[in-house]
Design an enzyme around this catalytic site. Structure first.
Site, PDB file in Angstrom:
ATOM      1  N   CYS A 182       0.858  -1.260  -0.122  1.00 18.94           N
ATOM      2  CA  CYS A 182      -0.231   0.068   0.043  1.00 18.94           C
ATOM      3  C   CYS A 182       0.786   1.268   0.040  1.00 18.94           C
ATOM      4  CB  CYS A 182      -0.931  -0.056   1.418  1.00 18.94           C
ATOM      5  SG  CYS A 182      -2.275  -1.352   1.156  1.00 18.94           S
ATOM      6  N   ASP A 183       2.053   1.163   0.109  1.00 17.69           N
ATOM      7  CA  ASP A 183       3.027   2.231   0.150  1.00 17.69           C
ATOM      8  C   ASP A 183       3.169   3.003  -1.376  1.00 17.69           C
ATOM      9  OD1 ASP A 183       5.095   4.231   0.283  1.00 17.69           O
ATOM     10  OD2 ASP A 183       5.753   3.036   2.127  1.00 17.69           O
TER      11      ASP A 183
END
Ligand SMILES: Cc1ncc(COP(=O)(O)O)c(C=O)c1O
Length: 391
Positions: free
Chosen positions: A342-343
């Protein structure tokens, strides 16, 4: 064989400095066979015979230079075992790397602690295990090492140009030339065994002249060391030897000719070593991962892989370009490629040309990916580490 400057210039003009030697990659049939069994997570498939051949080619290119493999490039025990069998020494950055080698019965005499900034307890541990050689690049680190191990053999990491390297290492480490005089006199005052010089030209270095500059600097420093009563006897020309991806590279033979010429006037009692990492292991392996999903955002095609920056592909962030192979045959279009986490930093490539018909579940095959892939991977966001299989 040594090469004179004019002969080298002619080769440069004829565009012959680039490696046209057919690069050997792991036989793709091994990848197909592995995939027929199952696929649960990204994996690196390594052919140890290629590691052997690269080691032999390195030694032939630079007969006077003893390779000490940089464990960080790929610390898999089977890779290390192969290199041990080829008579290679080692360079370590930490005591976990030291333990790996000790477990494989490597003599501590063959292990060089080449991280210029080490914690006190790491030095104590390495000293207790019999490691003799330690690098430093500052007065503070010199004093630290001497206070723990007064008889340590030490080598000074100096600053050297990293021009033309895909993964530059200058800046963080390396004594600036203006600070060397002070370091030498401090070593003499402490009666420390400052016995050598090292440098790193930057990883995946495509400019062989960086080695010449580093060696010329080291030779001048040797003279100053002798004048101060020290006994310099180690020249460590570091790592940086490049491998074939997309961009042209100089062959190891061309680098060897430049190095061999530059070291020719060094006395026989000076030991010359190198710390190749990438060169010895990169070509030996395919990295395999899979497309998790595709989508279109603001008119751009995106694909998400199950291995991104945290899963082994971090080197793309500094401009290293891998060859990317797939089973699709569609016309190539620009894709933005991201990892599965999710980064928002987990974006691998922008506008990479890949087949338009790529889909969820497709496999991605990256040749020559045996170095600095799985070694960098972590479990961020709970994704599994890539598997490493050594043939
Ligand atoms: C001290 C040292 N030696 C050797 C290497 C290996 O470099 P390469 O893999 O480019 O040969 C590195 C890589 O970062 C390093 O830091």
């Amino acid at each position: 064989m040594q090469m004179h400057a004019t002969a080298l210039r002619k080769k440069v003009e004829a565009n012959e400095v680039f490696d046209t030697h057919p690069e050997v990659s792991l036989d793709f049939e091994h990848v197909r066979t592995a995939l027929k069994k199952s696929y649960s997570r990204p994996f690196l498939l390594v052919d140890s015979s290629i590691v052997r051949n690269k080691t032999r080619r390195f030694k032939i290119a630079m007969p006077r230079v003893k390779p000490h493999y940089a464990v960080k490039a790929n610390p898999h025990p089977r890779v290390l075992q192969t290199l041990i069998e080829e008579g290679v020494g080692f360079e370590i950055a930490s005591i976990s790397e030291l333990d790996l080698l000790i477990n494989l019965n490597v003599s501590p005499k063959e292990i060089y602690y080449s991280n210029p900034m080490k914690s006190r307890n790491y030095i104590e541990y390495a000293a207790s295990k019999g490691v003799e050689w330690y690098v430093f690049d500052s007065i503070e680190e010199l004093r630290k090492i001497v206070s723990i191990k007064p008889d340590a053999k030490m080598y000074l990491r100096i600053d050297t140009p990293n021009i033309g390297s895909d993964w530059p290492l200058a800046g963080k480490f390396g004594t600036h030339l203006s600070e060397i005089k002070e370091i030498i006199s401090e070593a003499a005052k402490l009666k420390a065994d400052l016995a050598g010089v090292t440098f790193h030209v930057g990883s995946q270095c495509r400019n062989p002249q960086n080695w010449r500059v580093g060696i010329e600097r080291a030779k001048k420093i040797f003279i100053s060391m002798r004048r101060a009563g020290l006994n310099p006897r180690l020249l460590n020309i570091g790592g940086g030897y490049p491998v074939r991806h997309i961009k042209p590279i100089p062959s190891i033979e061309i680098i060897g000719e430049i190095v061999n010429t530059a070291i020719a006037d060094l006395p026989e009692d000076v030991c010359i070593m190198a710390e190749p990492g990438r060169y010895l292991v990169s070509d030996s392996a395919y990295f395999v991962c899979r497309v998790v999903g595709t989508t279109t955002r603001k008119g751009k095609r995106w694909m998400y892989w199950d291995a991104g920056i945290f899963g082994g592909m971090i080197e793309v962030t500094e401009g290293l370009r891998y060859e990317i192979l797939t089973d699709r045959k569609g016309a190539c279009i620009p894709w933005d490629i991201a990892g599965p986490t999710c980064d928002s930093v987990d974006i691998l490539m922008r506008e990479e040309m890949l087949p338009s018909d790529m889909q969820e579940g497709d496999f991605i095959y990256i040749p020559n990916a045996g170095a600095y892939t799985t070694a960098y991977a972590c479990n961020f966001n709970g994704f599994p580490l890539p598997d490493v299989v050594v043939l």
